[in-house]
Motif scaffolding. Structure first.
Motif, PDB file in Angstrom:
ATOM      1  N   ALA A  67       5.850   2.338 -41.636  1.00  0.00           N
ATOM      2  CA  ALA A  67       7.058   2.378 -40.797  1.00  0.00           C
ATOM      3  C   ALA A  67       7.059   1.184 -39.843  1.00  0.00           C
ATOM      4  CB  ALA A  67       7.125   3.687 -40.017  1.00  0.00           C
ATOM      5  N   LEU A  68       5.864   0.765 -39.432  1.00  0.00           N
ATOM      6  CA  LEU A  68       5.712  -0.502 -38.718  1.00  0.00           C
ATOM      7  C   LEU A  68       5.055  -1.462 -39.703  1.00  0.00           C
ATOM      8  CD1 LEU A  68       4.280   0.586 -35.223  1.00  0.00           C
ATOM      9  CD2 LEU A  68       6.662   0.319 -35.902  1.00  0.00           C
ATOM     10  N   ASP A  69       5.637  -2.631 -39.857  1.00  0.00           N
ATOM     11  CA  ASP A  69       5.129  -3.611 -40.813  1.00  0.00           C
ATOM     12  C   ASP A  69       3.804  -4.170 -40.294  1.00  0.00           C
ATOM     13  OD1 ASP A  69       4.603  -5.702 -42.471  1.00  0.00           O
ATOM     14  OD2 ASP A  69       6.624  -6.557 -42.417  1.00  0.00           O
ATOM     15  N   THR A  70       2.720  -3.826 -40.988  1.00  0.00           N
ATOM     16  CA  THR A  70       1.392  -4.246 -40.519  1.00  0.00           C
ATOM     17  C   THR A  70       1.207  -5.760 -40.580  1.00  0.00           C
ATOM     18  OG1 THR A  70       0.566  -3.771 -42.726  1.00  0.00           O
ATOM     19  CG2 THR A  70       0.202  -2.086 -41.068  1.00  0.00           C
ATOM     20  N   GLY A  71       2.084  -6.428 -41.290  1.00  0.00           N
ATOM     21  CA  GLY A  71       1.968  -7.881 -41.413  1.00  0.00           C
ATOM     22  C   GLY A  71       2.583  -8.634 -40.242  1.00  0.00           C
ATOM     23  N   VAL A  72       3.269  -7.906 -39.364  1.00  0.00           N
ATOM     24  CA  VAL A  72       3.918  -8.572 -38.226  1.00  0.00           C
ATOM     25  C   VAL A  72       2.891  -8.803 -37.122  1.00  0.00           C
ATOM     26  CG1 VAL A  72       5.659  -8.318 -36.419  1.00  0.00           C
ATOM     27  CG2 VAL A  72       6.199  -7.657 -38.752  1.00  0.00           C
ATOM     28  N   LYS A  73       2.555 -10.068 -36.899  1.00  0.00           N
ATOM     29  CA  LYS A  73       1.549 -10.398 -35.885  1.00  0.00           C
ATOM     30  C   LYS A  73       2.113 -11.292 -34.788  1.00  0.00           C
ATOM     31  CE  LYS A  73      -2.445  -9.888 -38.971  1.00  0.00           C
ATOM     32  NZ  LYS A  73      -1.738  -9.375 -40.152  1.00  0.00           N
ATOM     33  N   GLU A  74       3.103 -12.103 -35.153  1.00  0.00           N
ATOM     34  CA  GLU A  74       3.667 -13.039 -34.165  1.00  0.00           C
ATOM     35  C   GLU A  74       4.741 -12.321 -33.348  1.00  0.00           C
ATOM     36  OE1 GLU A  74       4.299 -13.532 -37.510  1.00  0.00           O
ATOM     37  OE2 GLU A  74       2.454 -14.610 -37.974  1.00  0.00           O
ATOM     38  N   ILE A  75       4.761 -12.616 -32.047  1.00  0.00           N
ATOM     39  CA  ILE A  75       5.731 -11.923 -31.192  1.00  0.00           C
ATOM     40  C   ILE A  75       7.169 -12.318 -31.530  1.00  0.00           C
ATOM     41  CG2 ILE A  75       4.088 -11.646 -29.309  1.00  0.00           C
ATOM     42  CD1 ILE A  75       5.505 -13.836 -27.788  1.00  0.00           C
ATOM     43  N   THR A  76       7.327 -13.478 -32.123  1.00  0.00           N
ATOM     44  CA  THR A  76       8.684 -13.914 -32.479  1.00  0.00           C
ATOM     45  C   THR A  76       9.263 -13.061 -33.610  1.00  0.00           C
ATOM     46  OG1 THR A  76       7.664 -15.556 -33.914  1.00  0.00           O
ATOM     47  CG2 THR A  76       8.404 -16.302 -31.751  1.00  0.00           C
ATOM     48  N   ARG A  77       8.394 -12.312 -34.310  1.00  0.00           N
ATOM     49  CA  ARG A  77       8.853 -11.472 -35.422  1.00  0.00           C
ATOM     50  C   ARG A  77       8.904  -9.989 -35.039  1.00  0.00           C
ATOM     51  NH1 ARG A  77       5.232 -12.009 -40.250  1.00  0.00           N
ATOM     52  NH2 ARG A  77       6.810 -10.663 -41.198  1.00  0.00           N
ATOM     53  N   ALA A  78       8.764  -9.705 -33.748  1.00  0.00           N
ATOM     54  CA  ALA A  78       8.725  -8.303 -33.317  1.00  0.00           C
ATOM     55  C   ALA A  78       9.987  -7.542 -33.732  1.00  0.00           C
ATOM     56  CB  ALA A  78       8.518  -8.212 -31.810  1.00  0.00           C
ATOM     57  N   GLY A  79      11.132  -8.207 -33.634  1.00  0.00           N
ATOM     58  CA  GLY A  79      12.389  -7.648 -34.145  1.00  0.00           C
ATOM     59  C   GLY A  79      12.773  -6.286 -33.614  1.00  0.00           C
ATOM     60  N   MET A  80      12.529  -6.056 -32.330  1.00  0.00           N
ATOM     61  CA  MET A  80      12.851  -4.728 -31.791  1.00  0.00           C
ATOM     62  C   MET A  80      14.345  -4.568 -31.511  1.00  0.00           C
ATOM     63  SD  MET A  80       9.694  -4.591 -29.083  1.00  0.00           S
ATOM     64  CE  MET A  80      10.069  -2.985 -28.411  1.00  0.00           C
ATOM     65  N   GLY A  81      14.940  -5.620 -31.021  1.00  0.00           N
ATOM     66  CA  GLY A  81      16.362  -5.502 -30.679  1.00  0.00           C
ATOM     67  C   GLY A  81      16.880  -6.769 -30.032  1.00  0.00           C
ATOM     68  N   GLN A  82      17.924  -6.613 -29.274  1.00  0.00           N
ATOM     69  CA  GLN A  82      18.572  -7.749 -28.625  1.00  0.00           C
ATOM     70  C   GLN A  82      18.940  -7.355 -27.203  1.00  0.00           C
ATOM     71  OE1 GLN A  82      19.566 -11.033 -29.872  1.00  0.00           O
ATOM     72  NE2 GLN A  82      19.978 -11.248 -27.677  1.00  0.00           N
ATOM     73  N   ALA A  83      18.601  -8.234 -26.270  1.00  0.00           N
ATOM     74  CA  ALA A  83      18.974  -7.982 -24.872  1.00  0.00           C
ATOM     75  C   ALA A  83      20.351  -8.589 -24.585  1.00  0.00           C
ATOM     76  CB  ALA A  83      17.934  -8.594 -23.949  1.00  0.00           C
ATOM     77  N   TYR A  84      21.090  -7.889 -23.761  1.00  0.00           N
ATOM     78  CA  TYR A  84      22.394  -8.395 -23.319  1.00  0.00           C
ATOM     79  C   TYR A  84      22.443  -8.371 -21.791  1.00  0.00           C
ATOM     80  CZ  TYR A  84      24.008  -7.860 -28.126  1.00  0.00           C
ATOM     81  OH  TYR A  84      24.159  -7.971 -29.478  1.00  0.00           O
ATOM     82  N   ILE A  85      22.957  -9.444 -21.217  1.00  0.00           N
ATOM     83  CA  ILE A  85      23.162  -9.475 -19.770  1.00  0.00           C
ATOM     84  C   ILE A  85      24.562  -8.931 -19.485  1.00  0.00           C
ATOM     85  CG2 ILE A  85      23.422 -10.968 -17.742  1.00  0.00           C
ATOM     86  CD1 ILE A  85      21.308 -12.808 -18.978  1.00  0.00           C
ATOM     87  N   LEU A  86      24.623  -7.972 -18.578  1.00  0.00           N
ATOM     88  CA  LEU A  86      25.915  -7.361 -18.256  1.00  0.00           C
ATOM     89  C   LEU A  86      26.554  -8.133 -17.099  1.00  0.00           C
ATOM     90  CD1 LEU A  86      24.772  -3.602 -18.435  1.00  0.00           C
ATOM     91  CD2 LEU A  86      25.712  -5.027 -20.261  1.00  0.00           C
TER      92      LEU A  86
END
Lengths: 278, 174
Positions: B74-93
Motif C-alpha cells: 500500500a506504501l511503495d517500498t521503493g520510494v526513498k527520495e522525498i521528492t517522490r513522496a507524492g502525498m498531496g498538494q499544498a494550497y495557499i488560501l
C-alpha cells in the motif's frame, strides 16, 4: 506436564504485556518486534494474519511480498504445530479462557465440531465476499487478535474516547456474551483466523511429523463423562482414535494435564509415530 | 476542507482506491514514524484503521522511514527520495494568508518547507507560492500562523476556492 501449562500461561501474559508496551518500545527505537497481529515483524521474520492476506486477494490484488510470506509462515506453523497461535499467542484467546475459567463451563446442547467449523467457514466466505464487494479488508473489525493488538497503538497515538471505544466494542461484547453463556463462542463459532489455521493444521499428511495430542484407548480408564472432555474449554472430545481433531484442537494441553491424573491415555505426539483418525 | 476529500496518506502511498484494497491496517507505518506523524483513522467505513497524516496535528517530516516497513505494498517500498513522496498538494488560501490579505510579509511556509525553492517559491521575489513540485508533507500547514495553507491529498482533485495559483515547478515538473 504441568510445567507446560504454566509456560503457556506465562507466554500468554508475556504476549499481552508485550503488546501493551510495544508502541513505546518501537518509539524508543527498539524495533526488533513491530506491527500488530495483522502483520508482525519478529526479529526480521514476517508473520501475518492469513485472513488479511486472503482479503487483499479477494479485493483483486496480490498481497505484498512480506504480507504473503508472513501469512504463509503462519499457516506453515499451524501445519506443523497445530493451532498453537490460538492457545499460546492470541490475546483474545487468553481473555476468552479467562472468562471461561471465571464462569465455569455451563451445560447446554453440544454442537458438533464439524458443524461449528462449517459455520465459521461460511462466515469467512461471507467476509471475503464482503471484502470483494466493499473493496477493502472489511473483516478487520472481527479479526480480534489483530484488533486487540492495535489497541495499545491507538492509546499511544493519543486516540480519543470514541476511537478506543470503537476498538474494544466487538471484543468486549464477545467476552461479555461468553461470560454470560459460559462457552467460548467466538473461538468455536466465529473466529475467521481459526478457520484458515485449522484448515492448515488439518492438511498435515499422515505419518508426517507434527505436534498433536494422541489417545491410547488401552490406557483410558474413565467411564461416562470423561474428565479430559470436561477440561477442554472448546468442548472437544479427545477420546478418539488419533486424539482430538487437529482442525479444532488448539493444542492447549488441558486434556493431557487432566488425563495425567487418571490413566495417562492422552499424550503429546510430535516428531514420532502418530495415529490418524480413520 | 471538504468532507469528501480522502485522508492524507503517508509518503509513497499508492492510488487511494488501490491503497484501501491493499492496506491490511497493521499499523507498522505508524510505529515506524519517529515523529509520530502517522495515526490510525477511526470510524467504521473503508478508511477505518488506515494510516493518515493530519498536518495541523503533526505534519510529515519526510524522513521516509514508513514506506520500507509496509508489508502490503500500500506504501511503495521503493520510494526513498522525498521528492517522490507524492502525498498531496499544498494550497495557499488568499483570503487568510498575510501576504495576500494585508500585504504583511510572512515567509514562514517558505522558510520551513523541506523543498524550499522547489515546492514553494517566492513569486515575484516576494510572495510565497506553491508549485507543482510540492509533495504535500503539510509542514507549511503546520507552521502557518493563520492556517492559510490547505493540503489536498494526491488522490483528490479538489482545489480550495480561495487557493492562490499553483506555479510550475522550477526545473520543469509540470
Amino acid at each position: 506436564m504441568k510445567i507446560l501449562a504454566w509456560a503457556r500461561r506465562g507466554v500468554q501474559l508475556l504476549v499481552v504485556a508485550g503488546l501493551c508496551v510495544l508502541p513505546w518500545l518501537n518509539a524508543a527505537e527498539l524495533r526488533q518486534i513491530s506491527g500488530s497481529f495483522f502483520a508482525l515483524d519478529f526479529f526480521g521474520i514476517p508473520f501475518a494474519d492469513p485472513v488479511g492476506a486472503a482479503q487483499v486477494a479477494a479485493t483483486g490484488f496480490l498481497p505484498g511480498e512480506r504480507l504473503l510470506a508472513g501469512a504463509l509462515i503462519s499457516l506453515a506453523l499451524a501445519l506443523v504445530l497445530g493451532r498453537v497461535f490460538c492457545s499460546w499467542i492470541c490475546p483474545y484467546g487468553f481473555f476468552s479462557e479467562l472468562a471461561h475459567w471465571a464462569r465455569g463451563r455451563q451445560g447446554g446442547a453440544h454442537v458438533k465440531e464439524c458443524r461449528a467449523f462449517a459455520g465459521k467457514a461460511l462466515l469467512l466466505g461471507a467476509g471475503l465476499a464482503a471484502a470483494l464487494v466493499a473493496g477493502f479488508p472489511a473483516m478487520g473489525i472481527v479479526s480480534l487478535p489483530g484488533e486487540l493488538s492495535l489497541l495499545p497503538m491507538l492509546v499511544w497515538q493519543g486516540g480519543d474516547f470514541w476511537l478506543l471505544l470503537g476498538a474494544v466494542t466487538v471484543p468486549l461484547a464477545a467476552l461479555i456474551l461468553e461470560l454470560a453463556v459460559g462457552k467460548r463462542l467466538w473461538c468455536r463459532f466465529v473466529c475467521p483466523q481459526s478457520v484458515l489455521l485449522g484448515a492448515a493444521a488439518q492438511c498435515l499428511p499422515a505419518k508426517v511429523p507434527g505436534l498433536c495430542i494422541g489417545w491410547q484407548a488401552a490406557n483410558c480408564t474413565c467411564k461416562g463423562k470423561a474428565p479430559c472432555q470436561q477440561a477442554c474449554s472448546l468442548e472437544l472430545n479427545p477420546r478418539r482414535k488419533g486424539g482430538p481433531d487437529r482442525r479444532d484442537c488448539t493444542n492447549c494441553g488441558d486434556c493431557v494435564n487432566t488425563c495425567a491424573s487418571y490413566g495417562k491415555a492422552l499424550e503429546w505426539r510430535g516428531m514420532g509415530y502418530r495415529v490418524r483418525r480413520d | 476542507m471538504s468532507l469528501f476529500v480522502p485522508p492524507l496518506r503517508p509518503p509513497g502511498a499508492v492510488d487511494e482506491e488501490i491503497f484501501l484494497r491493499k492496506c491490511v491496517r497493521c499499523g507498522k507505518c505508524v510505529t515506524a514514524c519517529p515523529h509520530e506523524s502517522i495515526e490510525l483513522a477511526g470510524g467504521l467505513g473503508r478508511s477505518r484503521r488506515t494510516p493518515q497524516v493530519r498536518p495541523r496535528r503533526k505534519p510529515c517530516y519526510l524522513c521516509m522511514k514508513c514506506p520500507p516497513v509496509c508489508p502490503t505494498g500500500a506504501l511503495d517500498t521503493g520510494v526513498k527520495e522525498i521528492t517522490r513522496a507524492g502525498m498531496g498538494q499544498a494550497y495557499i488560501l488568499k483570503d487568510r494568508c498575510h501576504n495576500y490579505k494585508t500585504g504583511t510579509m510572512c515567509m514562514t511556509c517558505y522558510d520551513r518547507c523541506p523543498l524550499r525553492g522547489t515546492a514553494v517559491v517566492l513569486s515575484g521575489g516576494l510572495v510565497p507560492a506553491m508549485t507543482t513540485a510540492c509533495v504535500g508533507c503539510g509542514i507549511c500547514d503546520y507552521v502557518c500562523p493563520v492556517q492559510a495553507v490547505e493540503i489536498v491529498p494526491a488522490s483528490s482533485r479538489f482545489v480550495p476556492p480561495m487557493a492562490a495559483p499553483t506555479e510550475k515547478a522550477p526545473g520543469g515538473k509540470s
